[in-house]
Scaffold this active site. Structure first.
Site, PDB file in Angstrom:
ATOM      1  N   LYS A 270       0.846  -1.208   0.000  1.00 44.41           N
ATOM      2  CA  LYS A 270       0.000   0.000   0.000  1.00 44.41           C
ATOM      3  C   LYS A 270       0.873   1.247   0.000  1.00 44.41           C
ATOM      4  O   LYS A 270       1.677   1.453   0.907  1.00 44.41           O
ATOM      5  CB  LYS A 270      -0.910  -0.011   1.224  1.00 44.41           C
ATOM      6  CG  LYS A 270      -1.697   1.301   1.447  1.00 44.41           C
ATOM      7  CD  LYS A 270      -2.646   1.230   2.637  1.00 44.41           C
ATOM      8  CE  LYS A 270      -3.276   2.590   2.946  1.00 44.41           C
ATOM      9  NZ  LYS A 270      -4.211   2.556   4.092  1.00 44.41           N
ATOM     10  N   ASP A 275      -2.629  10.115   3.623  1.00 46.71           N
ATOM     11  CA  ASP A 275      -4.025   9.702   3.768  1.00 46.71           C
ATOM     12  C   ASP A 275      -4.763  10.706   4.653  1.00 46.71           C
ATOM     13  O   ASP A 275      -4.754  10.602   5.867  1.00 46.71           O
ATOM     14  CB  ASP A 275      -4.105   8.292   4.374  1.00 46.71           C
ATOM     15  CG  ASP A 275      -5.548   7.809   4.511  1.00 46.71           C
ATOM     16  OD1 ASP A 275      -6.450   8.460   3.936  1.00 46.71           O
ATOM     17  OD2 ASP A 275      -5.754   6.772   5.185  1.00 46.71           O
ATOM     18  N   LYS A 282     -10.319  12.745   7.894  1.00 43.10           N
ATOM     19  CA  LYS A 282      -9.923  12.298   9.235  1.00 43.10           C
ATOM     20  C   LYS A 282      -9.925  13.473  10.203  1.00 43.10           C
ATOM     21  O   LYS A 282      -9.735  14.612   9.789  1.00 43.10           O
ATOM     22  CB  LYS A 282      -8.493  11.736   9.183  1.00 43.10           C
ATOM     23  CG  LYS A 282      -8.348  10.400   8.519  1.00 43.10           C
ATOM     24  CD  LYS A 282      -6.886   9.960   8.540  1.00 43.10           C
ATOM     25  CE  LYS A 282      -6.720   8.604   7.888  1.00 43.10           C
ATOM     26  NZ  LYS A 282      -7.391   7.523   8.587  1.00 43.10           N
ATOM     27  N   ASP A 293       1.563   6.300   5.544  1.00 41.95           N
ATOM     28  CA  ASP A 293       0.598   5.338   5.003  1.00 41.95           C
ATOM     29  C   ASP A 293       1.102   4.703   3.696  1.00 41.95           C
ATOM     30  O   ASP A 293       0.438   3.867   3.107  1.00 41.95           O
ATOM     31  CB  ASP A 293      -0.740   6.059   4.780  1.00 41.95           C
ATOM     32  CG  ASP A 293      -1.935   5.133   4.921  1.00 41.95           C
ATOM     33  OD1 ASP A 293      -1.802   4.075   5.568  1.00 41.95           O
ATOM     34  OD2 ASP A 293      -2.998   5.456   4.357  1.00 41.95           O
ATOM     35  N   ASP A 352     -12.190   7.018   3.303  1.00 39.53           N
ATOM     36  CA  ASP A 352     -11.023   6.769   4.151  1.00 39.53           C
ATOM     37  C   ASP A 352     -10.631   5.286   4.166  1.00 39.53           C
ATOM     38  O   ASP A 352      -9.571   4.930   4.667  1.00 39.53           O
ATOM     39  CB  ASP A 352     -11.297   7.279   5.573  1.00 39.53           C
ATOM     40  CG  ASP A 352     -10.031   7.439   6.392  1.00 39.53           C
ATOM     41  OD1 ASP A 352      -8.934   7.403   5.793  1.00 39.53           O
ATOM     42  OD2 ASP A 352     -10.141   7.605   7.617  1.00 39.53           O
ATOM     43  N   GLU A 354      -9.411   3.596   1.846  1.00 45.37           N
ATOM     44  CA  GLU A 354      -8.837   3.711   0.496  1.00 45.37           C
ATOM     45  C   GLU A 354      -7.784   2.656   0.204  1.00 45.37           C
ATOM     46  O   GLU A 354      -7.568   2.303  -0.951  1.00 45.37           O
ATOM     47  CB  GLU A 354      -8.242   5.111   0.305  1.00 45.37           C
ATOM     48  CG  GLU A 354      -6.807   5.321   0.820  1.00 45.37           C
ATOM     49  CD  GLU A 354      -6.654   5.164   2.333  1.00 45.37           C
ATOM     50  OE1 GLU A 354      -7.673   5.246   3.037  1.00 45.37           O
ATOM     51  OE2 GLU A 354      -5.530   4.930   2.797  1.00 45.37           O
ATOM     52  N   ARG A 356      -7.645  -0.571   0.752  1.00 44.05           N
ATOM     53  CA  ARG A 356      -8.182  -1.794   0.143  1.00 44.05           C
ATOM     54  C   ARG A 356      -8.555  -1.581  -1.324  1.00 44.05           C
ATOM     55  O   ARG A 356      -8.526  -2.522  -2.115  1.00 44.05           O
ATOM     56  CB  ARG A 356      -9.382  -2.281   0.967  1.00 44.05           C
ATOM     57  CG  ARG A 356     -10.492  -1.279   1.079  1.00 44.05           C
ATOM     58  CD  ARG A 356     -11.482  -1.596   2.196  1.00 44.05           C
ATOM     59  NE  ARG A 356     -10.948  -1.277   3.521  1.00 44.05           N
ATOM     60  CZ  ARG A 356     -11.599  -1.487   4.658  1.00 44.05           C
ATOM     61  NH1 ARG A 356     -12.805  -2.003   4.645  1.00 44.05           N
ATOM     62  NH2 ARG A 356     -11.050  -1.171   5.803  1.00 44.05           N
TER      63      ARG A 356
HETATM   64  N1  BES Z   1      -4.343   4.490   6.785  1.00 49.63           N
HETATM   65  C1  BES Z   1      -5.493   4.203   7.558  1.00 49.63           C
HETATM   66  C2  BES Z   1      -5.225   3.202   8.669  1.00 49.63           C
HETATM   67  C3  BES Z   1      -4.283   3.649   9.757  1.00 49.63           C
HETATM   68  C4  BES Z   1      -4.774   4.230  10.897  1.00 49.63           C
HETATM   69  C5  BES Z   1      -2.924   3.428   9.648  1.00 49.63           C
HETATM   70  C6  BES Z   1      -3.918   4.611  11.901  1.00 49.63           C
HETATM   71  C7  BES Z   1      -2.069   3.808  10.664  1.00 49.63           C
HETATM   72  C8  BES Z   1      -2.561   4.394  11.791  1.00 49.63           C
HETATM   73  C9  BES Z   1      -6.596   3.618   6.683  1.00 49.63           C
HETATM   74  O1  BES Z   1      -6.625   4.068   5.374  1.00 49.63           O
HETATM   75  C10 BES Z   1      -7.889   4.015   7.298  1.00 49.63           C
HETATM   76  O2  BES Z   1      -8.196   5.169   7.287  1.00 49.63           O
HETATM   77  N2  BES Z   1      -8.615   3.033   7.814  1.00 49.63           N
HETATM   78  C11 BES Z   1      -9.867   3.255   8.401  1.00 49.63           C
HETATM   79  C12 BES Z   1     -10.839   2.253   7.818  1.00 49.63           C
HETATM   80  C13 BES Z   1     -12.278   2.552   8.097  1.00 49.63           C
HETATM   81  C14 BES Z   1     -12.704   3.815   7.382  1.00 49.63           C
HETATM   82  C15 BES Z   1     -13.110   1.387   7.631  1.00 49.63           C
HETATM   83  C16 BES Z   1      -9.736   3.077   9.898  1.00 49.63           C
HETATM   84  O3  BES Z   1      -8.954   2.221  10.333  1.00 49.63           O
HETATM   85  O4  BES Z   1     -10.364   3.817  10.630  1.00 49.63           O
HETATM   86 ZN    ZN Z   2      -4.815   4.672   4.619  1.00 47.33          ZN
HETATM   87 MN    MN Z   3      -7.713   5.864   5.167  1.00 45.51          MN
END
Ligand code: BES
Ligand code: ZN
Ligand code: MN
Length: 503
Positions: A270, A275, A282, A293, A352, A354, A356
């Site tokens: 990834k 992000d 966020k 990220d 968010d 993204e 996947r």
């Molecule tokens: N990049 C984030 C995940 C992340 C969070 C990495 C904290 C490192 C530290 C990912 O893209 C994300 O935003 N995931 C969301 C998914 C949700 C929207 C289903 C999450 O984990 O909140």
């Molecule tokens: Zn992310």
């Molecule tokens: Mn995200």
């Protein structure tokens, strides 16, 4: 840094610092007793003083007396049964951190106390220690600043002290350890760099330079070709930024060529250079961490370079979808429907989620290029860090044999994983009113659902490693600076090398 293995006794090595691993409670018998005697009882005196404790990664600096090294540093490893490969790497790294800001040009580590307790013996320990020294010398502050007085020392020479060693085998293992450490540090350097510095284009340029240096084939797919190919999920994330997306594809060996283990392995990482969450933006708190990220992409690019150094020509594919997830007039909106490269229609309920999306298209593309086995590595969910913290990576897999091989490579590399289940029943919460699925399921079990979503894009044995908890440390550890950790690099290299032809 030169690396040398010596069969001299630890008290006879002419270096600035001798590192003495203390396994369990220090008993001053045998060689440790001899070292203490020659150090005029300094070590035993430290124990009496309450300084030299057994708690893992605590350390002490002692005067060396008649020992030839100018100074002694002890690093405690904790009790013997807990000393595994990871502890060995971190013992060496902790020594470098203990010496941060000190004047050290040559460092020796006494291998014996660790070799006595680790399966694999002297050679394995020599390799792990050399890797730990290199990883422990990493300081992200040096990425932008010219002078960092608090950085770990840059060594001219590392000496591994192993009186009973097979010199040639140990030296080979140590040299391999250095290359593994350098690869992890390359991943960390890229990952730590800021988003105003490393855009998807810049990451692709970096990958290009790395590929050229190691004689690897590279293809960088820009937005026009990605759209034409039908990478609808990848483009849905990439379109929101002024910095255009890049699908980075690096290969060693020939197209579709099977390795010695009968696989065409693809590593997929990834690469979200920033992000923000996109339109599903966020909160501000800790958003700055989202420059990291892209760690999965940095890891697979570094891993294929390391494999090229250790076993050139080994068939291997690395695919790194690089994007910036930004809000703007061109961004994907929640509720937008996009067609994935594999033909599935995805209802993007949360911009968010993204990672996947870009990974799914990258996985399909890897299979089109002939991959028979897939591993993706991604900072995918906050949920994995809530579940497993910053020391254990979450793993998902569809094929028990393949998952077992990946986890076994992790164990050889001294990295910790914990397998999580793909619970079929939860799929009902990924159903869409309009498309084949939504990208972000409602309700609990978000970590499992992220795996279920990705599974839709694998038709071959596939493992997903969620490094969102382990990719970077928020605070420094005794063995590591804050920032990117290089996690999974060694695992991926081990896994790929299982398909290398014997030299
Ligand atoms: N990049 C984030 C995940 C992340 C969070 C990495 C904290 C490192 C530290 C990912 O893209 C994300 O935003 N995931 C969301 C998914 C949700 C929207 C289903 C999450 O984990 O909140
Ligand atoms: Zn992310
Ligand atoms: Mn995200």
């Amino acid at each position: 840094m030169r690396v040398r293995v010596t069969t001299d006794q630890p008290w006879d090595v002419d270096v600035d610092v001798l590192v003495i691993p203390i396994v369990g409670d220090p008993l001053f018998d045998g060689s440790l007793g001899e070292l203490d005697r020659r150090a005029n009882g300094e070590l035993a005196a430290l124990v009496a003083f309450g300084e030299l404790r057994t708690k893992r990664f605590t350390s002490a600096i002692a005067a060396s007396g008649e020992v030839r090294a100018r100074r002694l540093v002890t690093i405690s490893t904790g009790d013997a049964p807990g000393v595994d490969r990871e502890v060995v790497v971190r013992t060496a790294a902790a020594a470098l951190h203990r010496l941060a800001g000190r004047h050290v040009r040559s460092l020796a580590i006494w291998v014996e106390p660790l070799a006595a307790v680790l399966d694999g013996g002297t050679e394995a320990v020599a390799g792990l220690l050399a890797r730990g020294v290199v990883e422990g010398s990493f300081d992200p502050k040096t990425l932008y600043l010219d002078e960092v007085p608090t950085a770990p020392p840059a060594l001219d020479e590392l000496v591994l002290v192993a009186p009973d060693a097979d010199l040639a085998a140990c030296t080979r293992a140590a040299e391999r350890g250095v290359i593994l450490g350098e690869g992890a540090n390359l991943a960390r350097s890229l990952s730590n760099r800021a988003a105003n510095d490393v855009s998807p284009e810049v990451l692709a340029e970096e990958a290009w330079a790395i590929a050229e240096k190691h004689g690897l084939w590279i293809d960088v797919i820009g937005p026009d070709r990605a759209t034409e190919l039908g990478m609808g999920m990848f483009m849905a994330v990439g379109r929101g930024s002024d910095n255009p997306p890049r699908m980075i594809v690096v290969r060693s060996g020939k197209a579709g060529e099977l390795d010695a283990a009968g696989r065409h392995l693809a590593l997929i990482g990834k690469g979200v250079c920033f992000d923000s969450g996109g339109i599903s933006i966020k909160p501000a708190d800790r958003m700055e961490e989202m420059k990291m990220d892209k760690t999965g992409a940095c890891t697979v690019i570094a891993a294929i370079a390391t494999v090229a150094r250790l076993a050139p020509g080994t068939p291997l594919l690395a695919v790194a979808p690089a994007v910036e997830n930004m809000p703007g007039p061109h961004s994907t909106r929640p509720g937008d429907l996009v067609k994935a490269l594999n033909g599935k229609w995805v209802d993007i309920t949360n911009t968010d989620a993204e990672g996947r999306l870009i990974l799914g298209d990258a996985m399909t593309y890897a299979e089109r290029l002939g991959a028979t086995h897939l591993v993706d590595v991604a900072t995918l969910t906050g949920a994995v860090s809530r579940a497993l913290g910053d020391l254990v990576t979450g793993a998902f897999g569809t094929d028990p044999a393949w998952t077992g091989e990946v986890l076994a490579a992790g164990a050889r590399a001294g990295e910790r994983y914990w397998q999580l289940p793909l619970v079929d029943e939860y799929w009902t919460e990924m159903e869409s009113w309009y498309g084949d699925m939504i990208n972000s399921g409602s309700g609990e079990g978000g970590l499992v659902k992220s795996g279920l979503f990705l599974r839709e894009f694998a038709t071959k044995p596939w493992v997903h490693l969620d490094i969102a908890g382990t990719a970077y440390f928020r605070k420094a550890k005794p063995w590591a600076a804050r920032g990117a950790t290089g996690v999974s690099h060694a695992t991926l290299v081990e896994l790929a090398l299982a398909g290398a032809r014997p030299a």
